[in-house]
Design a protein around this motif. Structure first.
Motif, PDB file in Angstrom:
ATOM      1  N   SER A 142      -3.018   8.361   4.177  1.00 30.96           N
ATOM      2  CA  SER A 142      -1.636   8.838   4.344  1.00 30.96           C
ATOM      3  C   SER A 142      -1.439   9.464   5.716  1.00 30.96           C
ATOM      4  CB  SER A 142      -1.281   9.847   3.251  1.00 30.96           C
ATOM      5  OG  SER A 142      -1.325   9.201   2.000  1.00 30.96           O
ATOM      6  N   LYS A 143      -2.515  10.079   6.234  1.00 32.67           N
ATOM      7  CA  LYS A 143      -2.418  10.694   7.570  1.00 32.67           C
ATOM      8  C   LYS A 143      -2.157   9.615   8.636  1.00 32.67           C
ATOM      9  CE  LYS A 143      -5.852  11.517  10.566  1.00 32.67           C
ATOM     10  NZ  LYS A 143      -7.256  11.797  10.823  1.00 32.67           N
ATOM     11  N   LYS A 196       1.249   7.997   8.383  1.00 31.35           N
ATOM     12  CA  LYS A 196       2.290   8.830   8.995  1.00 31.35           C
ATOM     13  C   LYS A 196       2.308   8.619  10.517  1.00 31.35           C
ATOM     14  CE  LYS A 196       4.528  13.078   8.264  1.00 31.35           C
ATOM     15  NZ  LYS A 196       4.505  14.463   8.506  1.00 31.35           N
ATOM     16  N   GLY A 205       3.998   5.586  11.416  1.00 34.01           N
ATOM     17  CA  GLY A 205       5.443   5.533  11.124  1.00 34.01           C
ATOM     18  C   GLY A 205       5.776   4.543  10.024  1.00 34.01           C
ATOM     19  N   ARG A 212       6.253   5.123   6.776  1.00 35.53           N
ATOM     20  CA  ARG A 212       7.219   5.677   5.804  1.00 35.53           C
ATOM     21  C   ARG A 212       6.784   5.629   4.338  1.00 35.53           C
ATOM     22  NH1 ARG A 212      13.025   3.756   8.186  1.00 35.53           N
ATOM     23  NH2 ARG A 212      12.327   3.318  10.296  1.00 35.53           N
ATOM     24  N   THR A 260       3.214   6.716   1.601  1.00 38.70           N
ATOM     25  CA  THR A 260       1.880   7.297   1.518  1.00 38.70           C
ATOM     26  C   THR A 260       0.961   6.325   0.768  1.00 38.70           C
ATOM     27  OG1 THR A 260       2.405   8.314  -0.593  1.00 38.70           O
ATOM     28  CG2 THR A 260       2.805   9.664   1.386  1.00 38.70           C
TER      29      THR A 260
END
Ligand code: SAH
Ligand code: SF4
Ligand code: F3S
Length: 471
Positions: free
Chosen positions: A297-298, A301, A304, A306, A308
């Motif tokens: 998820s990191k 992000k 970009g 959008r 997880t």
């Protein structure tokens, strides 16, 4: 992204582009002359090349598979990763030698590369033997540029998209399967990706125009259409007409063409309605390409994307539940800046949970002008290579595992042509997009036939046509 400051590069204003009337030039000037077209990159480019072939045929050119025989060489380029660039420049090196022997040879470079800042300049300075440079927004200019062209250099790349041109005369590669653009460009701006810069903002085609094209293809005997867009699930959002991809897909399915496919699906815009429509219609193929990119998820992000890891898994499980027998493939990037071993393990965790039918895997390649290119590329290349190897081994094992489930089963295959796996073999795809090589069924090219699967390999299946008999 701005266009290079080139004297000869014509940068059009949006208003000017809108008023340019694209034309389908027809001429005998090049009757019998030969073209060699090389296509790099994604399905978007493959389909654009069908437009380029239409333009060249309208001028009288016929195709050749051997570039040394050609009177015109056209390269439809891709900019997605550095190695895409390298391939084009490498080939241009060979073309340079040919041009010395054949000065009348016309060399044209189009597609995504010239849309990037600096590329037209490089071509002008380092590759002066390139006669024509065009971009993704003005493919239609190619005919005019060839007609006008002498041995001068003509560079025309638009930085602005302009309106959608509906009169494209494609010369399609297949009589059975057809690509149908439903949208151009992309608004997602994933931080690593060059596409929104080379293809411009998202522009959806009007639903009616798409339906008319599909009806026409059905009339011509096509058995399969693939709706094409960088992010098909966002179809219609820019039109604000109240319809979306679920509506479009349903309307296309109702036309009754035997097989309907679509690429590519971005997880973020995938709605429950879309899943229901896919599940409801037998002629919408149970196959989805659902790019994951990363399981962390990191990293997602930073990319970009959008969604997880958990949201991806929830969507994945929902699709698997509602569409029985669906096959799902994905795209994964390894070595994105700041990807730690733990992040990579998260990716492997998703792969182990989803057990994808297949995946395209890539090492991250920084693209100038994208936000991610500003983040320090801090992963050692050996680490990237190692991650790619580890990932590929697992992906290939799952792919083989899925393929083995087919052995002994009977599946429908649209036979599209001869196989490269033996002289008397033909090949085609199952509804779930598995490649099948079939012994002796030459008379069935262009038909959907029932095939019994006899053997599974990592990337393909072997099968035999079922012969029905009354005895
Ligand atoms: N529109 C599609 C993909 C287009 S590009 C989507 O959103 O999924 C095809 C694939 O190339 C991407 O899915 C991604 O995995 C990969 N890719 C794009 N940019 C890249 C980059 N800079 N480095 C490495 N791989 C990249
Ligand atoms: Fe690129 Fe993202 Fe658009 Fe796909 S959705 S084309 S990866 S910006
Ligand atoms: Fe390449 Fe352009 Fe497609 S950059 S991947 S050909 S949209």
């Amino acid at each position: 992204m701005n266009l290079p400051d080139l004297k000869k590069a014509k940068v059009r204003s949006n208003e000017e582009v809108k008023t340019i009337k694209a034309t389908n030039l027809k001429s005998n000037k090049f009757a019998g002359k030969k073209y060699y077209l090389r296509t790099y990159g994604c399905q978007m480019n493959v389909h654009d090349s069908e437009e380029i072939k239409g333009i060249l045929s309208n001028l009288g050119f016929i195709s050749t598979e051997n570039y040394e025989d050609a009177d015109i060489i056209v390269l439809n380029t891709c900019a997605i990763r550095e190695n895409a660039h390298d391939k084009v420049f490498g080939f241009l090196g060979r073309v340079k030698h040919l041009k010395k022997e054949k000065p009348e040879l016309i060399v044209a470079v189009g597609g995504c590369m010239p849309q990037q800042e600096g590329v037209a300049n490089t071509l002008k300075e380092k590759y002066p033997f390139v006669n024509i440079v065009f971009g993704t927004h003005n493919i239609n200019d190619l005919g005019k540029m060839i007609m006008e062209g002498s041995n001068k250099q003509d560079i025309e790349v638009y930085s602005i998209e302009g309106d959608i041109y509906e009169e494209i005369q494609y010369k399609r590669d297949s009589k059975y399967e057809a690509w149908v653009n439903i949208m151009y460009g992309c608004d997602k701006f994933c931080t690593y990706c060059i596409v929104p810069y080379t293809r411009g903002k998202q522009r959806s085609r009007a639903m009616n125009d798409i339906l008319e094209e599909v009806k026409d293809l059905k009339k011509k005997g096509y058995l399969e259409v693939t709706l094409l867009g960088q992010n098909v699930n966002a179809y219609g959002k820019d039109l604000k007409q109240g319809y979306d991809f679920a509506t479009l897909l349903e309307e296309v399915a109702k036309i009754g063409i035997p097989r309907v496919r679509f690429v590519t699906s971005h997880p973020w815009d995938f709605t429950d309605e879309m899943i229901e429509v896919i599940a409801k219609y037998e002629n919408i193929m149970p196959y989805i390409h659902l790019p994951l990119q990363s399981g962390s998820s990191k990293i997602l992000k930073l990319m970009g994307r959008r969604y997880t890891k958990e949201e991806y898994l929830t969507l994945y499980n929902k699709i698997k539940e509602r569409i029985p027998g669906v096959s799902i493939t994905t795209d994964i990037i390894v070595g994105f800046p700041n990807e730690t071993d733990e992040d990579f393990q998260e990716t492997l965790d998703v792969v182990n949970k989803c057990k994808f039918d297949g995946a395209f895997t890539f090492i991250y390649s920084p693209r100038e002008g994208t936000p991610a290119a500003l983040i320090k590329d801090n992963i050692a290349s050996e680490v990237k290579e190692e991650r790619l190897q580890t990932l590929n081994t697992i992906i290939n094992d799952y792919s083989l595992e899925h393929n083995k489930e087919y052995v002994g089963k009977t599946v429908k295959v649209l036979i599209t042509g001869y196989s490269d796996k033996g002289v008397d073999k033909v090949c085609g795809y199952t509804e779930t997009m598995k490649l099948v090589n079939i012994s002796g069924a030459k008379e069935d090219i262009g038909k959907i036939v029932e095939v019994k699967i006899t053997e599974a390999k990592s990337f393909s299946l072997d099968g035999e046509k079922i012969i029905f008999s009354n005895i």
